[in-house]
Design a protein around this motif. Structure first.
Motif, mmCIF file in Angstrom:
data_model
loop_
_atom_site.group_PDB
_atom_site.id
_atom_site.type_symbol
_atom_site.label_atom_id
_atom_site.label_comp_id
_atom_site.label_asym_id
_atom_site.label_seq_id
_atom_site.Cartn_x
_atom_site.Cartn_y
_atom_site.Cartn_z
ATOM 1 N N PRO A 141 0.826 -1.206 0.000
ATOM 2 C CA PRO A 141 0.000 0.000 0.000
ATOM 3 C C PRO A 141 0.866 1.264 0.000
ATOM 4 C CG PRO A 141 -0.791 -1.581 1.614
ATOM 5 C CD PRO A 141 0.522 -2.098 1.124
ATOM 6 N N THR A 142 0.440 2.263 -0.738
ATOM 7 C CA THR A 142 1.157 3.528 -0.857
ATOM 8 C C THR A 142 0.252 4.648 -0.371
ATOM 9 O OG1 THR A 142 2.348 2.658 -2.767
ATOM 10 C CG2 THR A 142 2.394 5.027 -2.458
ATOM 11 N N PHE A 143 0.835 5.675 0.272
ATOM 12 C CA PHE A 143 -0.003 6.701 0.872
ATOM 13 C C PHE A 143 0.713 8.047 0.907
ATOM 14 C CE2 PHE A 143 2.697 5.274 4.283
ATOM 15 C CZ PHE A 143 2.930 6.400 5.044
ATOM 16 N N LEU A 228 -2.958 8.615 -8.764
ATOM 17 C CA LEU A 228 -1.719 8.959 -9.454
ATOM 18 C C LEU A 228 -0.490 8.319 -8.806
ATOM 19 C CD1 LEU A 228 -2.333 12.764 -10.127
ATOM 20 C CD2 LEU A 228 -2.535 10.881 -11.750
ATOM 21 N N PHE A 229 -0.699 7.518 -7.760
ATOM 22 C CA PHE A 229 0.442 6.918 -7.050
ATOM 23 C C PHE A 229 0.965 5.686 -7.802
ATOM 24 C CE2 PHE A 229 -1.135 8.450 -2.597
ATOM 25 C CZ PHE A 229 -0.997 9.756 -3.022
ATOM 26 N N TRP A 230 1.315 5.832 -9.039
ATOM 27 C CA TRP A 230 1.752 4.678 -9.816
ATOM 28 C C TRP A 230 3.244 4.697 -10.127
ATOM 29 C CZ3 TRP A 230 3.647 5.734 -14.771
ATOM 30 C CH2 TRP A 230 3.363 7.000 -15.275
ATOM 31 N N ARG A 231 3.956 5.735 -9.638
ATOM 32 C CA ARG A 231 5.401 5.758 -9.828
ATOM 33 C C ARG A 231 6.027 6.657 -8.768
ATOM 34 N NH1 ARG A 231 6.333 9.539 -15.206
ATOM 35 N NH2 ARG A 231 4.994 11.262 -14.576
ATOM 36 N N GLY A 232 7.337 6.533 -8.604
ATOM 37 C CA GLY A 232 8.029 7.364 -7.633
ATOM 38 C C GLY A 232 8.124 8.811 -8.091
ATOM 39 N N TRP A 233 8.052 9.737 -7.128
ATOM 40 C CA TRP A 233 8.109 11.166 -7.430
ATOM 41 C C TRP A 233 9.336 11.796 -6.779
ATOM 42 C CZ3 TRP A 233 2.349 12.235 -5.845
ATOM 43 C CH2 TRP A 233 1.505 11.648 -6.801
ATOM 44 N N GLY A 273 2.361 20.544 -7.646
ATOM 45 C CA GLY A 273 1.782 19.898 -8.812
ATOM 46 C C GLY A 273 2.830 19.087 -9.537
ATOM 47 N N LEU A 274 2.381 18.084 -10.270
ATOM 48 C CA LEU A 274 3.292 17.180 -10.956
ATOM 49 C C LEU A 274 3.691 17.726 -12.317
ATOM 50 C CD1 LEU A 274 1.797 13.659 -10.242
ATOM 51 C CD2 LEU A 274 3.999 14.530 -9.477
ATOM 52 N N THR A 275 4.998 17.721 -12.578
ATOM 53 C CA THR A 275 5.541 17.964 -13.906
ATOM 54 C C THR A 275 6.418 16.767 -14.228
ATOM 55 O OG1 THR A 275 5.521 20.355 -13.540
ATOM 56 C CG2 THR A 275 6.837 19.527 -15.384
#
Length: 399
Positions: A141-143, A228-233, A273-275
């Motif tokens: 699980p990711t959170f 959107l938690f499908w990859r590392g940020w 925000g994600l870029t």
């Protein structure tokens, strides 16, 4: 088709000494077949069929106050919990997803009554927010999670019979944990900041008043959508947001008429925000004008409002997709509300019309198109049983 069931319970008890307790609980359930991407529909460029979406939302609120308290001791306490859960048993790739978001909150405060028209409210609040996702496409699980504690004080004063002032200060401390898709060590950071607000209303005459307000607010870090938690940020550029708000308006009241208008502007710096894979900072601004008119009579009223706003993102224009999380209307929104009592029939009837005019301004992007106008109509009727004065029946037709 719709398949929604909702239940709401509210209970309140007040003793002779003024001790009042209010409890409310709500459960909304929506389990049905939906488009895989509900906001696209079957005409999307890439259709991925329909899949089961099981959605449940629960909220609980508990509040205490003493309605007879005055002077320098008038405390109240509010506790809340809310949870939204979305389960998708399968997707186009045969994988399942279980996503949850919840919030715990508490507010403890006291109102210091300095005089009949002057008071100071001070206290503290706490909020714990967490959003999680689990599924076949994750190894664990990711959170994301945030804890926020704030101290605040707000003064409401009337120095003269024509002048009303409101001024407040608060300070927030926030701990933030960012998601880590690879489960190698989630991002953690702490943020804090002060906020302040000041507003004034001055009556030029018995009918005409002018008002103005300004606030500078610490926004902290908001949680991202868990789907959107499908990859590392990369959180290295993450900073807390801050907003500035200003409003200037005037109001006129004469007989059965009330008219008002205001201009407003909001500017938010360093929104996360994600870029790509980087969580960067973005700037957002909204400005516009609002007008309102109300006509009241002995057994009812009619109210009309109009708001026009324009928005900017990082100093320029983008597609409306970028603004979907900001909760800001685009273009012109109109609303008309009418309510009428019919005492001879023990009835109260009313309704409202909300209308958005067509919009094609300040938007750019390869798929930008004009937003057509639309309207929504809501109607209601309330009936009070003649033999049971404590019982009211209400019926609604919405949207």
């Amino acid at each position: 088709a719709a398949n929604l069931t909702a239940g709401l319970l509210k209970f309140a008890y007040e003793s002779n000494e003024g001790h009042r307790v209010e409890l409310s609980a709500q459960h909304i359930r929506d389990h049905e077949i939906r488009n895989f991407q509900p906001n696209f529909g079957s005409s999307a460029p890439v259709s991925r069929g329909v899949h089961a979406y099981n959605t449940d939302r629960r909220t609980i609120s508990l509040r205490y106050e003493n309605t007879n308290d005055g002077g320098l001791w008038d405390p109240s306490a509010t506790f809340g919990f809310s949870e939204s859960a979305i389960k998708r048993p399968t997707d186009p790739w045969g994988q399942s997803t279980d996503a949850k978001s919840y919030t715990y909150s508490a507010v403890l405060k006291n109102e210091f009554h300095l005089s009949e028209n002057n008071s100071i409210t001070a206290g503290l609040d706490f909020q714990n927010r967490k959003t999680t996702v689990d599924g076949d496409w994750l190894t664990a699980p990711t959170f994301e999670e945030s804890d926020n504690i704030g101290l605040f004080a707000q003064a409401r004063l009337e120095p003269t019979s024509r002048l009303k002032l409101s001024a407040g200060l608060r300070y927030d401390w926030q701990d933030f944990t960012g998601q880590d898709f690879a489960q190698t060590g989630a991002h953690q950071s702490s943020h804090s900041g002060a906020s302040g607000n000041l507003s004034a209303v001055y009556s030029l005459t018995d009918s005409l008043s002018v008002r103005a307000g300004y606030s500078n607010v610490f926004g902290g870090i908001d949680l991202e959508d868990n789907f959107l938690f499908w990859r590392g940020w990369d959180y290295s550029a993450l900073t807390s947001s801050r907003a500035q708000n200003i409003v200037i308006g005037a109001d006129w009241h004469q007989g059965s008429w009330t008219l008002g208008g205001e201009i407003f502007k909001t500017k938010i710096d360093d929104l996360s925000g994600l870029t790509g894979a980087t969580v960067g900072s973005n700037d957002f601004a909204s400005e516009g004008i609002s007008l309102a008119a109300t006509y009241g009579w002995q057994s009812g009223f009619a109210r009309f409002t109009a708001t026009h706003s324009e928005v900017e993102y990082n100093g320029g224009t983008v597609s409306s997709f970028t603004f979907q999380d900001f909760g800001t209307p685009l273009g012109t929104i109109l609303a008309l509300t009418v309510q009428q009592e019919l005492p001879q029939y023990n009835l109260l009837i009313g309704g409202n019309i909300d209308a958005a005019l067509s919009y094609d301004g300040k938007l750019t992007g390869s798929s930008v198109q004009k937003h057509e106008a639309y309207s929504v109509v809501n109607l209601f009727a309330e009936y009070q049983l003649p033999s049971y004065k404590n019982v009211t029946l209400r019926a609604e037709v919405n949207n």
